[in-house]
Write an enzyme that holds these catalytic residues in place. Structure first.
Site, PDB file in Angstrom:
ATOM      1  CB  SER A  38      -0.906   0.024   1.240  1.00 42.69           C
ATOM      2  OG  SER A  38      -1.839  -1.028   1.193  1.00 42.69           O
ATOM      3  N   GLY A  39       0.592   2.154  -0.903  1.00 37.31           N
ATOM      4  CA  GLY A  39       1.349   3.396  -0.995  1.00 37.31           C
ATOM      5  C   GLY A  39       0.441   4.592  -0.919  1.00 37.31           C
ATOM      6  N   GLY A  40       1.045   5.770  -1.001  1.00 37.74           N
ATOM      7  CA  GLY A  40       0.265   6.993  -0.906  1.00 37.74           C
ATOM      8  C   GLY A  40      -0.630   7.229  -2.105  1.00 37.74           C
ATOM      9  CE  LYS A  59       1.391   2.583  -9.405  1.00 37.99           C
ATOM     10  NZ  LYS A  59       2.597   3.259  -9.953  1.00 37.99           N
ATOM     11  CG  ASP A 157       9.628   8.295  -8.073  1.00 34.91           C
ATOM     12  OD1 ASP A 157      10.369   8.879  -7.244  1.00 34.91           O
ATOM     13  OD2 ASP A 157       8.575   7.717  -7.751  1.00 34.91           O
TER      14      ASP A 157
END
Length: 484
Positions: A38-40, A59, A157
């Site tokens: 889980s990410g932002g 995703k 990134d």
């Protein structure tokens, strides 16, 4: 129900109110199995492609913007950017599609190959890597980035969380904020800037996407792999601004100078001074190689002196000639007596060269490259046999290009260790790049300029005393190589 363009979303299933949940079927094809991360901005799910009967990674955006038109566009763009370069170091994208949420809105998702292993972030959190391990991982990342850049894609990134260590090799993930080379950076909110500790300075100035931005991220990656933290260990943009005023952390001296110099080049504030991803890979390759095993190293130390090798070859030649010239029953020419070979260490920079083989009298003049030495008067020798040169060749003139390389390496090492201020190192390197050859016009003036700069910077303290002494020595070498 079927959704319409512009985003090419296929037929989607109705989902439960606690969406998304394990067991949900998206686009009548992808069955969610378990949430992996889980990410932002997004969650990564393990899913099953029921059409092709294979496991995949899915995703799915999260948060308040997960259903907006911007989220749809970013997911579509990520899928296209990641699918554009074909390289084993870049995770494969299988599909882009969308699902309908309970409120009727569309949630886009990207389907990728399911990888096993761990992220580089998890690996570094356990313990830093050795510099040789870091060189291997960094070289793999550099190769994948070079392929992306050749396809016109800038990742933007690069960080440990977006690098996966798998049994099949190193993989780059997450092209969520990638861009086409030269694409204007029109993000005024900072939402696509990435993580502060890994952002290249030019991104904060809104410059168009360029491959050098990824090289900066690769430099941060190399730094963090061996130290456990990035050169600017910050969490917010305000902290990053303050940290840049103080300057980055330094790599430990235990790390080879070549590694430190490469990281310093990657982290240059000016994008034009950074190497390309391909150049980074080339410079990391020798650092990633394993040293020879003790057995092979011992084998390399066994060497036969050049003079003894010449005598052995002459003996073999005499045997062959004696056999061919003499008929049946004729005597064969006896080979010269040779003492048993001795095991000796190879010559090194710190030890003198092996002594030449003992001279043999000869009626002929002996020759060395570029010179002739007469045989001593009154001596005789076997006809048709030449002896070893009686005079050792003069030392070769120092190569000018090698001298330039040595000077530049001394400057780069000084910058990497903090013994030369970064802007001063850049100035010296810029002058060194104009040294085209020993006979080029103005070479003496440029060398004088370099010597003046070194003395001036040493006097003001921007070049430390010990490093200034090394630079003076390198400049002396340059003077000799140029014949000044």
């Amino acid at each position: 129900m079927r959704l319409t363009p512009p985003y090419g979303v296929g037929e989607c299933s109705w989902v439960t109110p606690d969406w998304p949940a394990a067991g949900d079927l998206l686009a009548h094809r992808y069955r969610l199995v378990t949430r992996l991360e889980s990410g932002g901005m997004a969650d990564i799910w393990r899913a099953r492609d029921e059409l092709l009967e294979r496991p995949v990674a899915l995703k799915l955006p999260t948060g308040g913007t997960a259903t907006s038109a911007e989220a749809l566009h970013l997911a579509w763009k990520e899928a296209r950017m990641a699918a554009r370069p074909a390289h084993p170091g870049i995770a494969v994208v299988h599909d882009y599609n969308g699902a309908v949420r309970p409120d009727g809105s569309v949630a886009p998702f990207v389907v990728m190959e399911l990888l096993t292993g761990e992220t580089l972030a998890a690996r570094v959190e356990r313990a830093p890597l050795t510099w040789r391990e870091a060189a291997r991982v960094g070289g793999a990342v550099a190769g994948a980035l070079a392929a992306a850049h050749a396809s016109g894609v800038v990742h933007r990134d690069i960080k440990p969380g977006n690098v996966m260590l798998t049994p099949a090799g190193v993989k780059i993930l997450d092209f969520g904020i990638s861009a086409i080379t030269g694409e204007p950076d029109d993000d005024e909110t900072g939402a696509t800037f990435g993580t502060p500790a890994y952002v290249a300075p030019e991104r904060l100035d809104g410059k168009p996407a360029e491959p050098t931005t990824d090289v900066y991220g690769l430099g941060v990656l190399l730094f963090e792999m061996v130290t456990g933290q990035p050169p600017y260990p910050v969490d917010t943009w305000e902290e990053l601004e303050a940290a840049r005023l103080r300057g980055p952390s330094r790599l430990p001296h235990e790390v080879p100078a070549e590694f430190r110099a490469l990281v310093a080049d990657c982290l240059a504030d000016e994008p034009g001074l950074r190497p390309t991803a391909e150049e980074v890979g080339d410079r990391l390759a020798p650092l990633a190689d394993e040293p020879p095993s003790p057995r092979h190293a011992a084998r390399r130390r066994i060497a036969v002196p050049a003079g003894l090798a010449a005598v052995l070859l002459a003996g073999v030649a005499a045997l062959i000639l004696g056999t061919r010239d003499g008929g049946p029953g004729s005597e064969r020419a006896a080979p010269p007596a040779v003492a048993p070979p001795a095991v000796v260490p190879p010559p090194s920079a710190a030890s003198p060269s092996p002594s030449p083989a003992p001279e043999r009298p000869s009626a002929r003049a002996t020759t060395a490259p570029g010179r002739t030495t007469a045989a001593p008067a009154g001596t005789t020798g076997a006809p048709g046999r030449a002896t070893a040169a009686t005079t050792r060749p003069a030392p070769a003139r120092l190569d000018f290009d090698d001298a330039v390389t040595r000077f530049r390496s001394a400057v780069e090492d000084g910058r990497a260790t903090g013994e030369i201020r970064s802007d001063v190192a850049t100035d010296l390197l810029n002058v060194a790049r104009t040294l085209d050859g020993p006979d080029a016009a103005g070479v003496e003036a440029r060398l004088t300029d370099l010597a003046t700069k070194v003395e001036a910077r040493a006097g003001e303290g921007s070049v430390e005393r010990e490093r200034a002494a090394v630079l003076r020595s390198r400049l002396d070498d340059l003077d000799r190589a140029a014949g000044l």
